[in-house]
Write a protein that holds these residues in place. Sequence first.
Motif, PDB file in Angstrom:
ATOM      1  N   THR A  37       0.850  -1.183   0.000  1.00 31.76           N
ATOM      2  CA  THR A  37       0.000   0.000   0.000  1.00 31.76           C
ATOM      3  C   THR A  37       0.885   1.231   0.000  1.00 31.76           C
ATOM      4  N   THR A  72      -0.616  -7.681  -5.660  1.00 37.17           N
ATOM      5  CA  THR A  72      -1.598  -6.637  -5.371  1.00 37.17           C
ATOM      6  C   THR A  72      -0.884  -5.323  -5.099  1.00 37.17           C
ATOM      7  N   ARG A  86      -1.750  -1.384  -4.019  1.00 36.23           N
ATOM      8  CA  ARG A  86      -2.757  -0.443  -3.525  1.00 36.23           C
ATOM      9  C   ARG A  86      -2.133   0.942  -3.424  1.00 36.23           C
ATOM     10  N   CYS A 134      -3.106   4.252  -2.133  1.00 33.14           N
ATOM     11  CA  CYS A 134      -4.172   4.848  -1.327  1.00 33.14           C
ATOM     12  C   CYS A 134      -4.357   6.330  -1.615  1.00 33.14           C
ATOM     13  N   THR A 155      -4.044  -7.435  -9.200  1.00 35.66           N
ATOM     14  CA  THR A 155      -5.049  -6.638  -8.494  1.00 35.66           C
ATOM     15  C   THR A 155      -4.482  -5.254  -8.241  1.00 35.66           C
ATOM     16  N   VAL A 168      -5.629  -1.330  -6.735  1.00 37.78           N
ATOM     17  CA  VAL A 168      -6.550  -0.394  -6.090  1.00 37.78           C
ATOM     18  C   VAL A 168      -5.887   0.970  -6.211  1.00 37.78           C
ATOM     19  N   ASP A 187      -8.389  -7.419 -11.515  1.00 38.17           N
ATOM     20  CA  ASP A 187      -9.282  -6.774 -10.560  1.00 38.17           C
ATOM     21  C   ASP A 187      -8.825  -5.335 -10.347  1.00 38.17           C
ATOM     22  N   THR A 208      -9.953  -1.573  -8.613  1.00 42.83           N
ATOM     23  CA  THR A 208     -10.856  -0.827  -7.741  1.00 42.83           C
ATOM     24  C   THR A 208     -10.432   0.625  -7.718  1.00 42.83           C
ATOM     25  N   ASN A 209     -11.362   1.511  -8.037  1.00 43.42           N
ATOM     26  CA  ASN A 209     -11.135   2.945  -7.980  1.00 43.42           C
ATOM     27  C   ASN A 209     -11.465   3.434  -6.567  1.00 43.42           C
ATOM     28  N   ILE A 210     -10.660   4.361  -6.042  1.00 44.99           N
ATOM     29  CA  ILE A 210     -10.927   4.850  -4.683  1.00 44.99           C
ATOM     30  C   ILE A 210     -11.151   6.355  -4.603  1.00 44.99           C
TER      31      ILE A 210
END
Length: 124
Positions: A2, A29, A31, A33, A57, A59, A76, A78-80
């Motif tokens: 992250t 993955t 991320r 943030c 993945t 994010v 995969d 994911t929009n944040i």
Amino acid sequence: MTISLTRYLVHTILPAFVNALEMLPNLHTLRICHAHSQMTADLQSAFGGHVFPQITTVVLPSCAYNILRSCPNVKDITNIEDDGTKLVGVICKECPRVERVANVRLTDYTLKSMFPTCLLFPWC
């Protein structure tokens, strides 16, 4: 992993970050943030020409869409932040294996007008 991306020493930090990602072959993955909205060109410059096939993945905030160009095997996403519409073009053009997209506002009109030959979204 992250990460939060800021504009502090961006021309030093981003290349080092990309190099670090290249040394992590088991990283699946990623991320992000936070990424400052004015970092789009910096991210394109730093990630351009780099490929991370192991990342499946992601994010991220929609302003960091250039990172997706380097993740061709992502499944995969994911929009944040925001509505995620900035991600749609990159997903259609650069991410053929996507199976799931979350928190992205899609409308038939937007998809038909922007991506008339998009194969990812069959209703286009």
